[in-house]
Design a protein around this motif. Sequence first.
Motif, mmCIF file in Angstrom:
data_model
loop_
_atom_site.group_PDB
_atom_site.id
_atom_site.type_symbol
_atom_site.label_atom_id
_atom_site.label_comp_id
_atom_site.label_asym_id
_atom_site.label_seq_id
_atom_site.Cartn_x
_atom_site.Cartn_y
_atom_site.Cartn_z
ATOM 1 N N SER A 1 -3.015 8.286 -12.700
ATOM 2 C CA SER A 1 -1.909 8.313 -11.646
ATOM 3 C C SER A 1 -1.037 9.087 -12.418
ATOM 4 C CB SER A 1 -1.420 7.029 -11.237
ATOM 5 O OG SER A 1 -0.565 6.418 -12.183
ATOM 6 N N PRO A 2 -0.029 9.891 -11.728
ATOM 7 C CA PRO A 2 -0.284 10.331 -10.478
ATOM 8 C C PRO A 2 -0.978 11.297 -10.160
ATOM 9 C CG PRO A 2 1.861 11.393 -11.237
ATOM 10 C CD PRO A 2 0.853 10.759 -12.418
ATOM 11 N N PHE B 1 0.715 -1.107 -0.094
ATOM 12 C CA PHE B 1 0.104 -0.017 0.003
ATOM 13 C C PHE B 1 0.980 1.205 -0.186
ATOM 14 C CE2 PHE B 1 -2.632 3.235 1.811
ATOM 15 C CZ PHE B 1 -3.884 3.041 1.274
ATOM 16 N N VAL B 2 1.794 1.434 0.920
ATOM 17 C CA VAL B 2 2.533 2.482 1.260
ATOM 18 C C VAL B 2 3.483 2.691 -0.199
ATOM 19 C CG1 VAL B 2 4.510 3.473 2.371
ATOM 20 C CG2 VAL B 2 2.564 2.504 3.515
ATOM 21 N N THR B 3 4.017 1.639 -0.671
ATOM 22 C CA THR B 3 5.127 1.927 -1.802
ATOM 23 C C THR B 3 4.256 2.376 -3.228
ATOM 24 O OG1 THR B 3 6.215 -0.014 -1.136
ATOM 25 C CG2 THR B 3 6.634 0.407 -3.286
ATOM 26 N N ILE B 4 3.024 1.549 -3.368
ATOM 27 C CA ILE B 4 2.413 2.007 -4.572
ATOM 28 C C ILE B 4 1.759 3.378 -4.331
ATOM 29 C CG2 ILE B 4 0.282 1.360 -6.096
ATOM 30 C CD1 ILE B 4 0.842 -1.385 -5.498
ATOM 31 N N ARG B 5 1.443 3.849 -3.262
ATOM 32 C CA ARG B 5 0.628 4.955 -2.957
ATOM 33 C C ARG B 5 1.832 6.194 -3.027
ATOM 34 N NH1 ARG B 5 -4.298 7.390 -1.351
ATOM 35 N NH2 ARG B 5 -2.975 8.574 -0.055
ATOM 36 N N GLN B 6 2.958 5.882 -2.675
ATOM 37 C CA GLN B 6 3.885 6.933 -2.932
ATOM 38 C C GLN B 6 4.032 7.471 -4.222
ATOM 39 O OE1 GLN B 6 7.743 5.457 -1.526
ATOM 40 N NE2 GLN B 6 8.840 7.012 -2.078
ATOM 41 N N PHE B 7 3.638 6.589 -5.191
ATOM 42 C CA PHE B 7 3.796 6.833 -6.480
ATOM 43 C C PHE B 7 2.721 7.461 -7.324
ATOM 44 C CE2 PHE B 7 7.779 4.372 -5.554
ATOM 45 C CZ PHE B 7 8.685 5.400 -5.953
ATOM 46 N N THR B 8 1.600 6.841 -7.057
ATOM 47 C CA THR B 8 0.156 6.962 -7.326
ATOM 48 C C THR B 8 -0.401 8.133 -6.982
ATOM 49 O OG1 THR B 8 -0.901 5.611 -5.898
ATOM 50 C CG2 THR B 8 -0.402 4.612 -7.879
ATOM 51 N N GLY B 9 -0.227 8.349 -5.519
ATOM 52 C CA GLY B 9 -0.827 9.693 -4.966
ATOM 53 C C GLY B 9 -2.242 9.017 -4.693
ATOM 54 N N GLY B 10 -3.354 9.863 -4.502
ATOM 55 C CA GLY B 10 -4.389 9.553 -4.255
ATOM 56 C C GLY B 10 -5.201 10.479 -3.160
ATOM 57 N N ILE C 1 -12.915 12.541 -8.597
ATOM 58 C CA ILE C 1 -14.061 13.149 -8.664
ATOM 59 C C ILE C 1 -14.206 14.467 -7.910
ATOM 60 C CG2 ILE C 1 -16.522 12.698 -7.571
ATOM 61 C CD1 ILE C 1 -16.010 9.651 -8.229
ATOM 62 N N GLU C 2 -13.355 14.675 -6.623
ATOM 63 C CA GLU C 2 -13.368 15.585 -5.864
ATOM 64 C C GLU C 2 -12.833 16.926 -6.543
ATOM 65 O OE1 GLU C 2 -11.217 14.991 -2.210
ATOM 66 O OE2 GLU C 2 -13.230 13.896 -1.113
ATOM 67 N N ILE C 3 -11.582 16.633 -7.070
ATOM 68 C CA ILE C 3 -10.974 17.778 -7.763
ATOM 69 C C ILE C 3 -11.200 17.774 -9.278
ATOM 70 C CG2 ILE C 3 -9.047 17.522 -6.108
ATOM 71 C CD1 ILE C 3 -7.253 16.301 -8.393
ATOM 72 N N GLY C 4 -11.966 16.824 -9.936
ATOM 73 C CA GLY C 4 -11.997 16.973 -11.402
ATOM 74 C C GLY C 4 -10.971 16.990 -12.008
ATOM 75 N N GLY C 5 -10.933 17.099 -13.328
ATOM 76 C CA GLY C 5 -9.794 17.159 -14.241
ATOM 77 C C GLY C 5 -9.682 16.037 -15.072
ATOM 78 N N GLU C 6 -8.861 16.204 -16.169
ATOM 79 C CA GLU C 6 -8.397 15.164 -16.993
ATOM 80 C C GLU C 6 -7.296 14.185 -16.315
ATOM 81 O OE1 GLU C 6 -10.171 14.644 -20.025
ATOM 82 O OE2 GLU C 6 -11.608 16.093 -19.101
ATOM 83 N N LYS C 7 -6.997 13.202 -17.236
ATOM 84 C CA LYS C 7 -5.796 12.303 -16.762
ATOM 85 C C LYS C 7 -4.727 13.237 -16.994
ATOM 86 C CE LYS C 7 -4.508 10.162 -21.064
ATOM 87 N NZ LYS C 7 -4.078 8.829 -21.529
ATOM 88 N N ASP C 8 -3.619 12.521 -16.050
ATOM 89 C CA ASP C 8 -2.202 13.121 -16.393
ATOM 90 C C ASP C 8 -1.548 12.290 -17.388
ATOM 91 O OD1 ASP C 8 -2.217 15.009 -13.981
ATOM 92 O OD2 ASP C 8 -2.474 13.453 -12.686
ATOM 93 N N GLU C 9 -0.769 13.154 -18.109
ATOM 94 C CA GLU C 9 0.065 12.642 -19.311
ATOM 95 C C GLU C 9 1.426 12.073 -18.815
ATOM 96 O OE1 GLU C 9 -1.329 11.788 -22.109
ATOM 97 O OE2 GLU C 9 -3.034 12.781 -21.912
ATOM 98 N N LYS D 1 6.071 12.210 -14.826
ATOM 99 C CA LYS D 1 6.150 11.043 -15.846
ATOM 100 C C LYS D 1 6.957 9.722 -15.145
ATOM 101 C CE LYS D 1 6.725 13.943 -20.120
ATOM 102 N NZ LYS D 1 7.795 14.422 -21.056
ATOM 103 N N ARG D 2 7.934 10.401 -14.387
ATOM 104 C CA ARG D 2 8.656 9.135 -13.504
ATOM 105 C C ARG D 2 7.659 8.436 -12.546
ATOM 106 N NH1 ARG D 2 11.114 8.943 -8.281
ATOM 107 N NH2 ARG D 2 10.248 10.953 -7.905
ATOM 108 N N ASN D 3 6.779 9.175 -11.722
ATOM 109 C CA ASN D 3 5.909 8.623 -11.014
ATOM 110 C C ASN D 3 4.782 7.657 -11.493
ATOM 111 O OD1 ASN D 3 7.063 10.039 -8.939
ATOM 112 N ND2 ASN D 3 5.468 10.824 -8.105
ATOM 113 N N LYS D 4 4.374 8.275 -12.745
ATOM 114 C CA LYS D 4 3.560 7.327 -13.718
ATOM 115 C C LYS D 4 3.921 6.119 -14.125
ATOM 116 C CE LYS D 4 -0.072 7.789 -17.243
ATOM 117 N NZ LYS D 4 -1.028 7.927 -16.255
#
Length: 196
Positions: free
Chosen positions: A126-127, A64-73, A188-196, A141-144
């Motif tokens: 993500s991210p 959980f911590v490892t993946i979340r570090q790079f995906t955010g959320g 959903i909270e912040i809205g917006g498009e996907k990160d490239e 780009k790196r985090n993605k």
Amino acid sequence: MISEISKRISLFLCRKNIIKHEDIEVYEYGFETICSTILGFIITIVIGLFFRMFLLSIAYYVIFVTIRQFTGGYHANSYFKCNLTFAVVTFLVFGLTKMAVYSKTYTIPNHILFLILSFIIIWYYSPIENENKPLDQEQKKRNKKISIALTLAISILSCLVYIFSVRSSALMAFTQLAIAVLIVITKIEIGGEKDE
């Protein structure tokens, strides 16, 4: 509570001339991070013991911590809400794992569906950037790339583990799915498009 403890530790160290007065805020933030990490680990272990999955609770925390570090959320606006959200998510992941395995309703098609769904969400969104920790284009780009690679690696590992331990495999899939759901909630909270 975490902020107050961190502030007291920093002030104590300053009074003892261990740290400089101008560095108090930096140390305070560092102690907040350490305290929050320790509390998150304790929450995970307690829930793991409650569900009689101690060793899996350690694996869950690392994944959980490892993946979340790079995906955010999803990020709560206080340490209390953050730890409460983490406790609820952890309880749900362990509860769903236990229920699915012991009711014998967790099958390989379900497993693959959960992995594909979480992979698509993580790949597409993500991210997720935190306002307190903005990312430049290179970091995004790196985090993605890292989040996609980690999700793919855990997915493959969980499929291999399925042969020996459905419970471990299900926990891995539900962990990734929980991370994906937290990403969707934030989008959903912040809205917006996907990160490239």
